[in-house]
Scaffold this active site. Structure first.
Site, PDB file in Angstrom:
ATOM      1  N   ASP A  67     -73.217 -11.999 -16.916  1.00 18.47           N
ATOM      2  CA  ASP A  67     -73.390 -13.417 -16.598  1.00 18.47           C
ATOM      3  C   ASP A  67     -74.809 -13.893 -16.881  1.00 18.47           C
ATOM      4  O   ASP A  67     -75.708 -13.102 -17.160  1.00 18.47           O
ATOM      5  CB  ASP A  67     -73.007 -13.688 -15.136  1.00 18.47           C
ATOM      6  CG  ASP A  67     -73.630 -12.679 -14.162  1.00 18.47           C
ATOM      7  OD1 ASP A  67     -74.555 -11.959 -14.558  1.00 18.47           O
ATOM      8  OD2 ASP A  67     -73.178 -12.611 -13.013  1.00 18.47           O
ATOM      9  N   ASP A 136     -70.430 -13.172  -1.084  1.00 18.87           N
ATOM     10  CA  ASP A 136     -69.143 -13.852  -0.897  1.00 18.87           C
ATOM     11  C   ASP A 136     -68.018 -13.110  -1.636  1.00 18.87           C
ATOM     12  O   ASP A 136     -66.933 -13.635  -1.815  1.00 18.87           O
ATOM     13  CB  ASP A 136     -69.228 -15.324  -1.360  1.00 18.87           C
ATOM     14  CG  ASP A 136     -69.597 -15.459  -2.832  1.00 18.87           C
ATOM     15  OD1 ASP A 136     -69.704 -14.410  -3.523  1.00 18.87           O
ATOM     16  OD2 ASP A 136     -69.769 -16.599  -3.300  1.00 18.87           O
ATOM     17  N   HIS A 138     -68.109 -11.988  -4.798  1.00 17.00           N
ATOM     18  CA  HIS A 138     -67.949 -12.226  -6.245  1.00 17.00           C
ATOM     19  C   HIS A 138     -68.342 -11.022  -7.088  1.00 17.00           C
ATOM     20  O   HIS A 138     -69.171 -10.210  -6.700  1.00 17.00           O
ATOM     21  CB  HIS A 138     -68.687 -13.491  -6.701  1.00 17.00           C
ATOM     22  CG  HIS A 138     -70.183 -13.433  -6.665  1.00 17.00           C
ATOM     23  ND1 HIS A 138     -70.948 -14.472  -6.191  1.00 17.00           N
ATOM     24  CD2 HIS A 138     -71.062 -12.489  -7.058  1.00 17.00           C
ATOM     25  CE1 HIS A 138     -72.227 -14.158  -6.312  1.00 17.00           C
ATOM     26  NE2 HIS A 138     -72.327 -12.961  -6.819  1.00 17.00           N
ATOM     27  N   GLU A 143     -66.879 -16.810  -8.386  1.00 12.25           N
ATOM     28  CA  GLU A 143     -66.962 -17.225  -6.987  1.00 12.25           C
ATOM     29  C   GLU A 143     -65.566 -17.295  -6.356  1.00 12.25           C
ATOM     30  O   GLU A 143     -64.557 -17.294  -7.071  1.00 12.25           O
ATOM     31  CB  GLU A 143     -67.640 -18.591  -6.933  1.00 12.25           C
ATOM     32  CG  GLU A 143     -69.066 -18.594  -7.478  1.00 12.25           C
ATOM     33  CD  GLU A 143     -70.077 -17.928  -6.558  1.00 12.25           C
ATOM     34  OE1 GLU A 143     -69.741 -16.923  -5.894  1.00 12.25           O
ATOM     35  OE2 GLU A 143     -71.218 -18.411  -6.508  1.00 12.25           O
TER      36      GLU A 143
HETATM   37  C1  GLP Z   1     -75.600 -12.227  -8.589  1.00 13.95           C
HETATM   38  C2  GLP Z   1     -74.977 -11.664  -9.859  1.00 13.95           C
HETATM   39  C3  GLP Z   1     -73.980 -10.575  -9.557  1.00 13.95           C
HETATM   40  C4  GLP Z   1     -74.566  -9.595  -8.577  1.00 13.95           C
HETATM   41  C5  GLP Z   1     -74.859 -10.306  -7.278  1.00 13.95           C
HETATM   42  C6  GLP Z   1     -75.421  -9.393  -6.203  1.00 13.95           C
HETATM   43  O1  GLP Z   1     -74.839 -13.243  -8.053  1.00 13.95           O
HETATM   44  N1  GLP Z   1     -74.350 -12.663 -10.622  1.00 13.95           N
HETATM   45  O2  GLP Z   1     -73.582  -9.955 -10.765  1.00 13.95           O
HETATM   46  O3  GLP Z   1     -73.678  -8.528  -8.371  1.00 13.95           O
HETATM   47  O4  GLP Z   1     -75.832 -11.305  -7.563  1.00 13.95           O
HETATM   48  O5  GLP Z   1     -76.784  -9.302  -6.323  1.00 13.95           O
HETATM   49  P1  GLP Z   1     -77.668  -8.238  -5.590  1.00 13.95           P
HETATM   50  O6  GLP Z   1     -77.403  -6.961  -6.285  1.00 13.95           O
HETATM   51  O7  GLP Z   1     -79.077  -8.710  -5.800  1.00 13.95           O
HETATM   52  O8  GLP Z   1     -77.262  -8.225  -4.171  1.00 13.95           O
END
Ligand code: GLP
Length: 264
Positions: A67, A136, A138, A143
């Site tokens: 992403d 959440d 995802h 989302e």
């Molecule tokens: C973002 C990314 C996700 C990731 C998530 C969790 O939203 N788009 O791909 O898994 O954050 O992030 P973190 O690893 O910093 O908790």
């Protein structure tokens, strides 16, 4: 689904890096799906160490990132382009022409997303997709409410995600409100998925994702349907799992099975 519980972030990262390294050793021209955020940083660090110390070879590897925010220039320090260069690509011998990241400033988003899907297909599909999980539930930026069959497209970010990501941008107002993300269906097409979760703030959502009902409200929950999923969680993230003892029992026996010899 295989669930591995490691004692902390460092061990989770080492285990994940070992699985990715094995994939590359077995198939040097592997196609990897890559993730960003805090969670995979330790894994990238371990892989960089393997490249430097053991010569783990990335020269034939192709990568597709999950992403990117929208709109955001690739030079923005919080863009996922910037992150990938800084945290991983510039430290290894990967051919940058084989690294695909979604374009945060593209004008024709629909055509671009079709092209991205086509490039994944032309590369032979993703062999191993690395994933984190949002608070959440995802995966990528899919989302709650995202179609479980969705493909790469633009998504509006959840208020909770914008709030979460404010820590990187300084203030909430500076967080982009949109992202381009591989769809849930795109992720599910990967031959193998590797989901990482670390820290107590992921314990509830991880439990929903792997032990709760499959629902578009927690897009990670569809991974229960994946034919080859490995989950690696650290102690803190696995705190609320109802079947934690069971997973540990299975892992122990799986390790024992490797050394089992059948007498003639
Ligand atoms: C973002 C990314 C996700 C990731 C998530 C969790 O939203 N788009 O791909 O898994 O954050 O992030 P973190 O690893 O910093 O908790």
């Amino acid at each position: 689904m295989r669930v591995i519980i490691e004692k902390n972030y460092e061990f989770m990262s080492k285990r994940a890096a070992e699985i990715i390294a094995e994939q590359i050793r077995e198939k040097p021209d592997s196609v990897l799906g890559l993730a960003t955020g805090f969670t995979p940083l330790g894994t990238y660090k371990e892989l960089i160490g393997m490249y430097k110390k053991e010569g783990l070879d990335f020269s034939r590897v192709t990568t597709f990132n999950l992403d990117e925010y929208y709109p955001i220039p690739s030079t923005h320090p919080q863009s996922y382009h910037y992150y990938m260069q800084k945290e991983f690509f510039k430290h290894i011998n990967i051919n940058l022409d084989h690294t695909y990241i979604l374009d945060g400033l593209v004008k024709d988003v629909k055509a671009f997303c079709r092209w991205y899907e086509e490039e994944i297909r032309k590369a032979g599909g993703i062999d191993l997709q690395l994933l984190g999980i949002g608070r959440d539930g995802h995966i990528g930026f899919n989302e709650p409410g995202s179609s479980l069959g969705s493909r790469t497209r633009i998504k509006t970010l959840d208020a909770a995600t914008i709030k979460d990501n404010a820590r990187f941008f300084g203030k909430k107002e500076d967080v982009p409100k949109y992202a381009i993300t591989m769809g849930v269906g795109t992720i599910m097409d990967a031959k193998r998925c590797l989901l990482l979760a670390s820290g107590s703030d992921k314990s509830k959502v991880l439990t929903k994702a792997i032990e709760g009902p499959i629902t578009a409200q927690v897009t990670a929950s569809i991974l229960q349907m994946h034919k080859d999923l490995i989950v690696i969680a650290d102690e803190k993230a696995s705190r609320d799992l109802k079947n934690k003892d069971y997973y540990q029992h299975i892992e122990k026996l799986t390790e024992e099975l490797k050394t089992l010899t059948i007498e003639e």
